[in-house]
Scaffold this active site. Sequence first.
Site, short mmCIF file in Angstrom:
data_model
loop_
_atom_site.label_atom_id
_atom_site.label_comp_id
_atom_site.label_asym_id
_atom_site.label_seq_id
_atom_site.Cartn_x
_atom_site.Cartn_y
_atom_site.Cartn_z
N GLU A 127 0.91 -1.21 0.12
CA GLU A 127 -0.06 -0.01 -0.07
C GLU A 127 0.78 1.25 -0.07
O GLU A 127 0.54 2.14 -0.68
CB GLU A 127 -0.86 0.03 1.39
CG GLU A 127 -2.01 -1.15 1.14
CD GLU A 127 -3.24 -0.88 0.12
OE1 GLU A 127 -2.98 0.08 -0.74
OE2 GLU A 127 -4.24 -1.33 0.40
C1 BLG Z 1 -10.39 0.27 -1.14
C2 BLG Z 1 -11.48 0.25 0.26
C3 BLG Z 1 -12.56 -0.50 -0.09
C4 BLG Z 1 -13.36 -0.22 -1.19
C5 BLG Z 1 -12.53 0.08 -2.32
O1 BLG Z 1 -11.38 0.58 -1.95
O2 BLG Z 1 -9.50 0.99 -1.14
N1 BLG Z 1 -10.35 -0.36 1.05
C6 BLG Z 1 -9.70 0.12 2.10
O3 BLG Z 1 -10.27 1.51 2.44
C7 BLG Z 1 -8.88 -0.60 2.96
O4 BLG Z 1 -13.16 -0.51 1.26
O5 BLG Z 1 -14.57 -1.18 -1.32
S1 BLG Z 1 -15.88 -0.67 -1.20
O6 BLG Z 1 -16.37 0.00 0.20
O7 BLG Z 1 -16.75 -1.80 -1.28
O8 BLG Z 1 -16.16 0.44 -1.96
C8 BLG Z 1 -13.37 0.02 -3.71
O9 BLG Z 1 -13.69 1.51 -3.59
C9 BLG Z 1 -7.03 1.06 -1.19
C10 BLG Z 1 -8.48 0.68 -1.90
C11 BLG Z 1 -8.26 1.54 -3.09
C12 BLG Z 1 -6.91 1.33 -3.56
N2 BLG Z 1 -5.98 1.33 -2.37
C13 BLG Z 1 -6.58 -0.13 -0.52
O10 BLG Z 1 -6.36 -1.22 -1.16
C14 BLG Z 1 -6.30 2.84 -4.08
O11 BLG Z 1 -5.88 3.53 -3.67
N3 BLG Z 1 -6.54 2.67 -5.53
C15 BLG Z 1 -5.90 4.04 -6.09
C16 BLG Z 1 -4.28 3.66 -6.49
S2 BLG Z 1 -3.77 5.03 -7.50
O12 BLG Z 1 -3.91 6.30 -6.99
O13 BLG Z 1 -4.60 5.12 -8.83
O14 BLG Z 1 -2.34 4.98 -7.86
#
Ligand code: BLG
Length: 486
Positions: free
Chosen positions: A314
């Site tokens: 992360e």
């Molecule tokens: C996750 C949330 C989920 C959520 C999904 O996104 O975040 N998890 C956490 O907060 C731990 O709860 O599911 S939902 O509640 O059912 O909607 C979907 O919205 C976080 C993710 C998103 C991801 N990292 C943890 O893995 C992230 O930041 N992606 C973007 C990367 S970048 O900015 O494009 O580089």
Amino acid sequence: MFAQSAFRTRCACWLSVIGILLLFGGCAEEPSALERVQAEGVLRVITRNSPATYFQDRNGETGFEYELVKRLADDLGVKLQIETADNLDELFASLSKPNGPVLAAAGLVKSDGRQQHARFSLPYLEVTPQVIYRNGQQRPTRPADLIGKRILVLKGSSHAEQLQALKLELPDLVFEESAAVEVVDLLRMVDEGQIDLTLVDSNELAMNQVYFPNVRVAFDIGDEQSLAWAVAPGEDSSLLNEINAFLERAQKNGSLQRLKDRYYGHVDVLGYVGAYTFAKHLQQRLPRYEGFFRQAAQKHEVDWRLLAAMGYQESLWQPTATSKTGVRGLMMLTLRTAQAMGVADRLNPKQSIEGGAKYIAYVKSQLPESIQEPDRTWFALASYNVGGGHLEDARKLTEAEGLNPDKWLDVQKILPRLSQKQWYSKTRHGYARGGEPVHFVRNIRRYYDILTWVTQPQLEGTQVAEGSLHVPGIDKRQPNEQTPPL
Ligand code: BLG
């Protein structure tokens, strides 16, 4: 009268015993090496205790050689009994002992010098011997640059053989051999500057680069060589033929390749820079948060190394990390998730880790019962990243394709479809960046493996030992009969 008849009976007895012995001696052949293994019901294998061969992790016994040889024992329908030798000389000596182990599976190069001590199987891995130096020192680029350097290699190793041969051309070359160390020690000594150079095989460096931030390849020394298993020189060919047939099958059905990817694929996945950057962060950053990971893991009944692996994926263990989408903190919680988990300050590493642990335990508990471990853990990670709704959509699409929605291997193939209109338009939750959880899970599994290797099992259960990371080796536990999943 009585004495005479007793004497006659005894004579008759002896004669019949001798007759039986002659009969058996004349007809019965010595059992073959393979028949002996099958009759004993045990395959006795000698190896080395090192991360590239055999060691203990969270599941018990593991290591590339262990996993491959365990599959051979399973195919033969016998138990596996592992013995370890402290050094290579001892390993070859026990292989030659009558009633000793029947097979050596120890990352052995099929070198000319060794052909007298053992008979080798078909090769299962190609490796290149490499000269290793410390980052920051002048990089040697050719054999002549080895002169005047402090060089240490394993006693009785193919590298010692190579240096001995090189000495004929370069008489000023000086090197030492040690029977008291393993490859990890040699790399550590280079990493810490106790020696200038060592020689190891490319697979061993690939596996160990993630532990030693300062070690670098100077140059490849010599041609590609083959690793093979060895049986005692005097044995008949029955066992060796069986082993070769097994290795051919493992090659054909892809299980050999999967093992190689898992153990030696770090550098492929992380790249060399990624591998030594990971090693640097392991030393510099993880110790600050190890205590938080352990506490949160204990509270929510998760493996702390899985949490730590998630934290690395992360944020590279950085508490102030922020994604493009505004997700923040060491465990990258969305604002909504943070609120739901009772996290007031996402940038506080302790709170972030606690919230991440609570959330992964929660999403895991929400998965259908039909998903079993270890897949259950991989599905929970995907849900953490992409959300439970999208994961459920992907499972439905997987089922519609005739694949198994409870197997991560199948669902990960389908997940990327969630970003294509023709597919997501048919789902309940619509568009998602379905490729992201696939990378997410793959990387975390890789970090999780590495973290497992650098933490000794006997340290588990003991409380927070900052900087308690070790390169595996030495520890010996009771044999675990299960073959760990690939
Ligand atoms: C996750 C949330 C989920 C959520 C999904 O996104 O975040 N998890 C956490 O907060 C731990 O709860 O599911 S939902 O509640 O059912 O909607 C979907 O919205 C976080 C993710 C998103 C991801 N990292 C943890 O893995 C992230 O930041 N992606 C973007 C990367 S970048 O900015 O494009 O580089």
